[in-house]
Scaffold this active site. Structure first.
Site, PDB file in Angstrom:
ATOM      1  N   GLU A  59      -5.396  42.433 -22.064  1.00 43.33           N
ATOM      2  CA  GLU A  59      -4.326  41.439 -22.158  1.00 43.33           C
ATOM      3  C   GLU A  59      -2.953  42.068 -22.410  1.00 43.33           C
ATOM      4  O   GLU A  59      -1.949  41.650 -21.840  1.00 43.33           O
ATOM      5  CB  GLU A  59      -4.644  40.415 -23.256  1.00 43.33           C
ATOM      6  CG  GLU A  59      -5.732  39.407 -22.888  1.00 43.33           C
ATOM      7  CD  GLU A  59      -7.150  39.975 -23.013  1.00 43.33           C
ATOM      8  OE1 GLU A  59      -7.292  41.100 -23.559  1.00 43.33           O
ATOM      9  OE2 GLU A  59      -8.103  39.316 -22.563  1.00 43.33           O
ATOM     10  N   HIS A 128     -12.516  29.987 -27.145  1.00 44.22           N
ATOM     11  CA  HIS A 128     -12.409  29.288 -25.863  1.00 44.22           C
ATOM     12  C   HIS A 128     -11.994  27.829 -26.059  1.00 44.22           C
ATOM     13  O   HIS A 128     -11.995  27.062 -25.114  1.00 44.22           O
ATOM     14  CB  HIS A 128     -13.743  29.305 -25.107  1.00 44.22           C
ATOM     15  CG  HIS A 128     -14.162  30.673 -24.654  1.00 44.22           C
ATOM     16  ND1 HIS A 128     -14.541  31.649 -25.521  1.00 44.22           N
ATOM     17  CD2 HIS A 128     -14.271  31.210 -23.413  1.00 44.22           C
ATOM     18  CE1 HIS A 128     -14.885  32.740 -24.829  1.00 44.22           C
ATOM     19  NE2 HIS A 128     -14.719  32.503 -23.561  1.00 44.22           N
TER      20      HIS A 128
END
Lengths: 325, 378
Positions: A59, A128
């Protein structure tokens, strides 16, 4: 044509890439796979692997490299697969994307969009399902945008891509396939930093955004049917910069406000919204402003998610308490 | 199944051309014209003299904290001098000499270290990023710049600077990995100055070299004597040419030493010995290069005085800077100020217009509230 939010976002990306060769897409699985939610589907086939880049799984470098591309003059639209993983690139967003214009005194800027699916309701594991808009909304130099449906998602994404400053763009996973809406073929934009009144009312203002907007609207319908109370519903669309004028004008009319968000309550967007209303509409207030937000506990597991994510009964209870104050 | 060795076997080279005793490997000596050698020497000398002057300016409170470069002049100038102006330089925070080579005016750098963001603004056509302080976080930017250059079909090369400590950061590894996978024209220049503040290299990594870390990412790494400007130049030229020709990234480890403090807020006597510093002072890059030029008869008389005068003139310009305009804090925060930030700007503007406030209670201190007395109007 009628599109769900996934297809509407895809349309925005495709049309912006057709319009401007400097727009490129990068992230994990965004190419061949079209993104785990299919938002970037078919883009690599259309625009090639140099423009729709399946990046390595990291990321910080996805955002860091996008910062470099933006400094060069490109307009990267990067995808972080789930907002829960963005802490591994948070420093690149906060230390660099948000600051480069100021640091270089205007010599450079980061015209880039960071797309991230956020929020619960999809029976997913930890990282999530969370809602982290407050972190980005707090950072000077960034814009924080959260659409609530296919049409505004498409229009806001087009605006975000054309914005000269970095935009964090949250997409509610629960809304990806929730509804289809008429989305015009021709590119449509919506101004960033502008909230929308999606239901007019005189008795109470419900303020929300993203997936929680549906909860707010349902609560408003119930209040009208069961309580004879007309709630005004505001869809923020942009969390930061906050459209303080629209919020204040509404509460000056209604005198009461309930803020609904999926992020944990303390130090969340609701706190800033409430403070802003206090500053601008204090003398109009008939009741304390209430917040309906997730409880201040770490991730609870999706089996118990409904205990903490705001739902219609919780909003109704807060609204009735406010109305009865 | 037997274990089978995989090809290729990896090797790391160490390059040294001019050693600390003045021995020269003439076979490897780069073919640099006299003017270029003189220019490099002047830049190294200027870097050294400015560094020493800046430490004094800091001690006198005329600039703030900064990171001195003393001892690292060859690493910075041997490498950056192989770039074209259209190439990109991505510094960390200890690259004063390299930045001046790239065209940063000295007074502008002083302005930066005096707390003015204007000092960090590259000139319009200058292909340099500004000083980046969070360790290693500039390296992914270099990769993105290089990707963008390649995407646009431009032949720019990007050179990024960092230290030995940075090689422990995730951003270093992510950037190196992306650079390898994307095969972009980046030259990573590690100034291995042996100390990340108080932590020595042996506590930073268990690798025999930093250069070898490149091999894990599929591109060449080389270790050079970072106090040997000829070796740094030779290795950098090779890496830059390879990058420009489409050969992808290179990692150059310059083995050097920070002769001074980490920053002006640091006291290195707490963590390293005078003997160690003296040992490295013997390998001083400037002494070595001076002797090299003396043998070539390229030393110019009065160069030190010339350089000192240039520095003094820059300090005069820097100190003539008008006091900061507070309102400028809003000038580059956004392309267009959001309404609430515009309101904050107006508030500051009004505050600046108003005469210094007199406290209301200066002459008539309010009586303490009585028990039960409301403090508010309502």
């Amino acid at each position: 044509m009628k599109l769900n939010m996934v297809k509407a976002l895809n349309l925005a990306l495709r049309q912006e890439m057709e319009r401007d060769r400097d727009v490129l897409v990068l992230g994990e699985d965004v190419g061949v796979d079209g993104g785990v939610f299919r938002v970037t589907e078919d883009l690599q086939r259309r625009f090639g692997s140099q423009r729709v880049i399946d990046s390595p799984l990291a990321e910080a470098a996805i955002i860091g490299a996008s910062v470099g591309m933006a400094l060069y003059g490109l307009k990267p639209v990067c995808e972080i697969q789930f907002s829960g993983f963005a802490f591994q690139c948070f420093h690149q967003i906060e230390n660099h994307a948000a600051r480069y214009r100021q640091r270089s005194q205007g010599r450079f800027h980061c015209a880039m969009v960071v797309r991230m699916p956020y929020g619960g309701g999809v029976r997913a594991l930890e990282h999530h399902s969370e809602s982290e808009e407050q972190f980005y909304a707090h950072i000077p130099g960034l814009k924080m945008v959260i659409p609530s449906g296919p049409r505004n998602a498409r229009a806001l994404l087009v605006s975000a891509i054309r914005d000269p400053d970095p935009v964090i763009f949250f997409e509610a996973k629960g809304l990806y396939h929730a509804a289809r809406e008429e989305v015009p073929d021709d590119p449509e934009m919506m101004p960033l930093g502008r909230a929308q009144i999606v239901r007019e009312g005189r008795d109470l203002t419900l303020i929300s955004y993203g997936a929680m907007l549906r909860v707010a609207r349902e609560a408003a319908d119930t209040l009208a049917q069961e309580d004879g109370a007309e709630a005004e519903v505001i869809d923020l669309l942009t969390v930061a910069p906050l459209d303080r004028a629209t919020l204040a004008a509404s509460v000056q009319k209604t005198g009461r406000a309930v803020i609904i968000h999926e992020a944990p309550q303390s130090f969340g967007p609701g706190a800033e919204i409430a403070a802003s209303i206090m500053e601008r509409a204090f003398l109009s207030l008939e009741a304390p402003i209430k917040r309906v937000a997730a409880y201040d506990v770490p991730f609870v597991g999706f089996a118990r998610e409904r205990a903490t994510v705001p739902d219609v009964p919780r909003v109704l209870a807060a609204a009735r308490e406010t109305l009865a104050f | 199944m037997p274990r089978t060795p995989l090809e290729p076997r990896f090797t790391i080279e160490h390059l040294s051309i001019l050693d600390s005793d003045g021995n020269l490997d003439t076979a490897l000596e780069p073919d640099l014209p006299a003017d270029e050698l003189k220019r490099l020497y002047r830049a190294m000398l200027l870097g050294r003299r400015l560094d020493e002057r800046m430490v004094r300016l800091q001690r006198q409170g005329r600039i703030g904290t900064f990171a001195p470069i003393k001892g690292q002049e060859a690493s910075q100038l041997g490498s950056v001098s192989t770039l074209r102006p259209t190439d990109w330089m991505v510094p960390s925070f200890r690259e004063t000499a390299a930045m001046i080579w790239r065209g940063w005016p000295i007074d502008k750098l002083l302005l930066f270290f005096a707390g003015f963001l204007e000092g960090g603004q590259p000139a319009p056509a200058q292909h340099d990023l500004g000083i980046t302080i969070p360790v290693a976080t500039q390296l992914p930017h270099a990769v993105g710049l290089a990707y963008a250059a390649q995407y646009r079909g431009e032949d720019a090369v990007v050179m990024a600077f960092f230290g030995d400590g940075a090689t422990s950061e995730g951003d270093f590894h992510e950037a190196a990995n992306f650079a390898g996978v994307w095969h972009v024209p980046v030259v990573f220049v590690c100034q291995n100055n042996q100390w990340a503040i108080s932590v020595p290299l042996k506590k930073q990594t268990h690798s025999r070299t930093i250069a070898q870390k490149a091999l894990a990412y599929g591109f060449p790494g080389i270790q050079v004597d970072g106090n040997d400007v000829l070796a740094v130049h030779a290795a950098s030229r090779e890496a830059v040419e390879r990058a420009r020709a489409g050969g992808g990234p290179t990692l150059i480890e310059c083995v050097t030493y920070r002769l001074g403090v980490h920053t002006t807020a640091d006291d290195p006597t707490k963590y390293r010995t005078d003997e160690e510093v003296a040992e490295w002072a013997r390998k001083d890059p400037l002494t070595r290069f001076t002797e090299y030029l003396r043998k070539k008869n390229l030393l110019e008389d009065g160069l030190e005085a010339q350089v000192d005068a240039e520095i003094a003139e820059a300090i005069r310009r820097f100190e003539a800077t008008p006091p900061p305009d507070p309102l400028a804090i809003f000038a580059h925060a956004y392309a267009e100020l959001p309404p609430d930030v515009a309101a904050q700007r107006r508030e500051l503007a009004e505050r600046l217009q108003a005469p210094p406030p007199r406290r209301a209670d200066e002459e008539h201190p309010p009586a303490p509230p009585m028990r039960g007395q409301r403090m508010t109007r309502r």
